[in-house]
Design an enzyme around this catalytic site. Sequence first.
Site, PDB file in Angstrom:
ATOM      1  N   GLN A   1       0.820  -1.233  -0.057  1.00 25.79           N
ATOM      2  CA  GLN A   1      -0.053  -0.053  -0.114  1.00 25.79           C
ATOM      3  C   GLN A   1       0.821   1.264  -0.040  1.00 25.79           C
ATOM      4  O   GLN A   1       1.438   1.450   0.884  1.00 25.79           O
ATOM      5  CB  GLN A   1      -0.837  -0.135   1.176  1.00 25.79           C
ATOM      6  CG  GLN A   1      -1.765  -1.278   1.190  1.00 25.79           C
ATOM      7  CD  GLN A   1      -2.846  -1.474   0.173  1.00 25.79           C
ATOM      8  OE1 GLN A   1      -3.625  -0.694   0.095  1.00 25.79           O
ATOM      9  NE2 GLN A   1      -2.766  -2.539  -0.483  1.00 25.79           N
TER      10      GLN A   1
ATOM     11  N   GLY B   1     -11.693   2.258   4.485  1.00 27.89           N
ATOM     12  CA  GLY B   1     -10.837   1.460   3.575  1.00 27.89           C
ATOM     13  C   GLY B   1      -9.964   2.284   2.749  1.00 27.89           C
ATOM     14  O   GLY B   1     -10.304   3.490   2.587  1.00 27.89           O
ATOM     15  N   HIS B   2      -8.894   1.691   2.214  1.00 28.04           N
ATOM     16  CA  HIS B   2      -7.997   2.210   1.159  1.00 28.04           C
ATOM     17  C   HIS B   2      -8.811   2.858   0.069  1.00 28.04           C
ATOM     18  O   HIS B   2      -9.728   2.194  -0.450  1.00 28.04           O
ATOM     19  CB  HIS B   2      -7.036   1.263   0.808  1.00 28.04           C
ATOM     20  CG  HIS B   2      -7.357   0.263   0.068  1.00 28.04           C
ATOM     21  ND1 HIS B   2      -6.248  -0.721   0.022  1.00 28.04           N
ATOM     22  CD2 HIS B   2      -8.392  -0.373  -0.115  1.00 28.04           C
ATOM     23  CE1 HIS B   2      -7.005  -1.768  -0.817  1.00 28.04           C
ATOM     24  NE2 HIS B   2      -8.323  -1.490  -0.758  1.00 28.04           N
ATOM     25  N   ASN B   3      -8.190   3.897  -0.458  1.00 25.59           N
ATOM     26  CA  ASN B   3      -8.715   4.687  -1.709  1.00 25.59           C
ATOM     27  C   ASN B   3      -9.954   5.288  -1.635  1.00 25.59           C
ATOM     28  O   ASN B   3     -10.686   5.681  -2.614  1.00 25.59           O
ATOM     29  CB  ASN B   3      -8.824   3.819  -2.865  1.00 25.59           C
ATOM     30  CG  ASN B   3      -7.389   2.985  -3.047  1.00 25.59           C
ATOM     31  OD1 ASN B   3      -6.336   3.815  -2.935  1.00 25.59           O
ATOM     32  ND2 ASN B   3      -7.317   1.718  -3.298  1.00 25.59           N
TER      33      ASN B   3
ATOM     34  N   SER C   1     -12.076   1.951  -1.863  1.00 23.52           N
ATOM     35  CA  SER C   1     -12.492   2.501  -3.094  1.00 23.52           C
ATOM     36  C   SER C   1     -13.879   3.000  -3.249  1.00 23.52           C
ATOM     37  O   SER C   1     -14.353   3.181  -4.502  1.00 23.52           O
ATOM     38  CB  SER C   1     -11.959   1.722  -4.318  1.00 23.52           C
ATOM     39  OG  SER C   1     -10.537   1.128  -4.414  1.00 23.52           O
TER      40      SER C   1
END
Length: 360
Positions: free
Chosen positions: A211, A252-254, A272
Amino acid sequence: MALTLEELVKRFGGEIAGDAQCKVAGLAPLDQAGPGQLAFLANPKYLSQVETTGAGAVLIAPKDLEKLGAAASGRNFIVTPNPYAYFARVAQMFIDLAAPPRAAGVHPSATIDPAARVADSAVIGPHVTIEAGAVIEDGVQLDANVFVGRGTTIGAGSHLYPNVAVYHGCKIGPRAIVHAGAVIGSDGFGFAPDFVGDGEARTGTWVKIPQVGGVSIGPDVEIGANTTIDRGAMADTVIEECVKIDNQVQIGHNCRIGAYTVIAGCAGIAGSTTIGRHCMIGGAVGIAGHVTLGDYVIVTAKSGVSKSLPKAGIYTSAFPAVDHGEWNRSAALVRNLDKLRDRIKALETALAAQRGDTDA
């Protein structure tokens, strides 16, 4: 410290109805306030409490003051279109006046890399760790055991409470408030499957995806205790200005969270996902990954969002609590829906046959 209504109006606006020299030194609910305290009416259904309150003065909207009529006589009011917001600003002022000033400086137990840059006006508490390349701007307060990773920037006037961890390569904008135990910039949940075969014959493993993005947080953001915001896989996870996030929220990521959005406790937002501006996400809401919520979307508590909601509006998918017996009866009906459908279809077919309706 007591302030007159006149002094409050000079600072925050509004109009006085009653004694401008009435002094207040604190705030309290309508049903508990006494002389020298300021109360507020935000919900008209509590209008009757204004008639009986012991508060020295009340924050009230113009339309509600009109409804009081003669009952307002002899009472003191600050009249404002938004009593709740007015109350919040006055409360902030009293907190600031009561708080003992923290002297700028670095506690002897703190560990600061020589390659980090810490403003002279910052307050660095016990056992804080600041890694190389980190920037701590003017007026920042880092409480005990805060960790700031390499290359991370903490914006001017921000306050990080005890045990906050901000990993490397993150940016927190000015005037942020991050409560105890929050983690910003931990790895997103990214693993590539590398398996061969099916069932019990399946072999292989999950391959961790590095990441390499960060987390970018705008100005005036508040993040609750034990909330976690994952770093992006390649680009940054973005929290825009004036977002307010409650305790124990997972982002969460993004993800991108739009400006002025509020997210209540225990919500989970998968990677995302994009949430628009001025949205309201209720407690324990679960939002699937790779979906988009438009501006001004409201999702009520415990709802599950599995697809995009582009249009502004209120969305609900949770089942409200009911009597246990009623729930069991409803569950039994749900289990038998297939049988009921088949019976209805058979009845429709039989009825159509009697009518000679071959199209049914």
